[in-house]
Design a protein around this motif. Sequence first.
Motif: not given
Length: 202
Positions: A23-27, A110-112, A171-178
């Motif tokens: 997972l971390y490698l992919t990100q 990390v993913i978001g 920032l908003i799509p990042i926060v939504i994704h997280i």
Amino acid sequence: MFNQMKQQELIQSLSQRELYLNLYLTQGIFLILTVILSILFGQTFAEWRDLFQLDWITLLFWSVPVALFVVFIDVWLWLKVPKKWIDDGGINNRIFARISVPHLLIVSIVIGLSEELLFRGLLQENIGYVASSLLFAFMHVRYLSKPVLFIFVTALSFLLGWVFILTETLLIPIVIHILIDFVLGLIIRFDFFSIRSSQEHS
């Protein structure tokens, strides 16, 4: 054609540590791609900085309702549609079933962050809304043989891109994704609505 059984066997063959490393490698690859493509597209630091304008009212107005709406739809799908339609090969159960809450928060951040930087911050800015949204959907290759999951992730991608266009801040799509990943991770971790146990026994 993507082979669901091979995917499930591969997931089951991985230890929990190997799963998180993947997972971390992919990100990490996504972040490296973002840097390389940013240079190739000529996206400057000033242009990146302009994507991170912060307006707390706008952030709260968009991020929490949209994230909760997506979580509601996802939970509704888990509860209402046949399990075989939404079986992701068990990867989410493997990732989230025994994760600690602090680790879940780190994974969600990390993913978001890495996926939104690449797909909305870089690709949407340079190749357009539709192309970047479709690329995000096709990145979830394990969903290609699951129409319901693929439609869901495609709709989510277009939704995040649309919110980015309307609000003009990444920032908003990042926060939504997280928020989506964190809340859905909590639901799986603590088996709210018997989500995890119903999938394990399907």
